[in-house]
Design a protein around this motif. Structure first.
Motif, PDB file in Angstrom:
ATOM      1  N   GLY A  73     -54.760  -6.555  10.475  1.00 16.98           N
ATOM      2  CA  GLY A  73     -55.376  -5.737  11.513  1.00 16.98           C
ATOM      3  C   GLY A  73     -56.673  -5.144  11.038  1.00 16.98           C
ATOM      4  O   GLY A  73     -57.215  -5.507  10.005  1.00 16.98           O
TER       5      GLY A  73
ATOM      6  N   ASN B 183     -53.126  -1.036  12.236  1.00 15.15           N
ATOM      7  CA  ASN B 183     -51.773  -1.597  12.340  1.00 15.15           C
ATOM      8  C   ASN B 183     -50.756  -0.792  11.538  1.00 15.15           C
ATOM      9  O   ASN B 183     -49.633  -0.577  11.985  1.00 15.15           O
TER      10      ASN B 183
ATOM     11  N   LYS C  12     -52.602  -1.130  21.268  1.00 12.07           N
ATOM     12  CA  LYS C  12     -52.514  -1.625  19.884  1.00 12.07           C
ATOM     13  C   LYS C  12     -51.066  -1.933  19.505  1.00 12.07           C
ATOM     14  O   LYS C  12     -50.801  -2.921  18.810  1.00 12.07           O
TER      15      LYS C  12
END
Length: 140
Positions: free
Chosen positions: A42, A69, A134
């Protein structure tokens, strides 16, 4: 850092969002390993998670992570899992789906992230909707 076990369908986790909500197994006993999706590559940007669970300002906390992340996985998801442990102290394991996680996020008084922007040497703020996006990307 937590270790990850391989994904098993038998635990009730679906990663296909078009055929139902994904569920996430949670180990509720101390020291038990929780099967999870391995962390995906990420945004490698320092991220600060700001949380205010209740209406009182003294409930505010923050934590920081090396990437977005990691913040979503070890921060937001972990907060929800700890909540589930408190609500179900005698249940050895439990699963939840993304809609339940999103409902939990929505009921928090405040949840936001500050993500370091290397180009400007500043932190950019992001709200609950961005956080849910996300998490959705991370878990699919």
């Amino acid at each position: 850092r937590r270790s990850y076990e391989p994904y098993h369908r038998s635990v009730g986790r679906s990663t296909d969002f078009h055929h139902g909500s994904p569920t996430r197994p949670v180990a509720l006993r101390e020291g038990q390993v929780t099967p999870r999706i391995p962390a995906r590559i990420g945004i490698k940007a320092h991220t600060i998670l700001l949380v205010q669970p209740g209406p009182k300002p003294e409930t505010r906390t923050f934590s920081d992570y090396e990437s977005v992340n990691e913040c979503m996985e070890a921060g937001v998801c972990k907060i929800y899992e700890e909540h589930l442990k408190r609500m179900n102290p005698n249940t050895p394991s439990i699963t939840y789906d993304i809609s339940q996680l999103f409902d939990f996020i929505d009921q928090l008084a405040d949840l936001s992230c500050l993500v370091y922007q290397k180009s400007t040497n500043t932190y950019a703020p992001y709200n609950k909707d961005w956080i849910k996006e996300k998490i959705y990307i991370l878990l699919r």
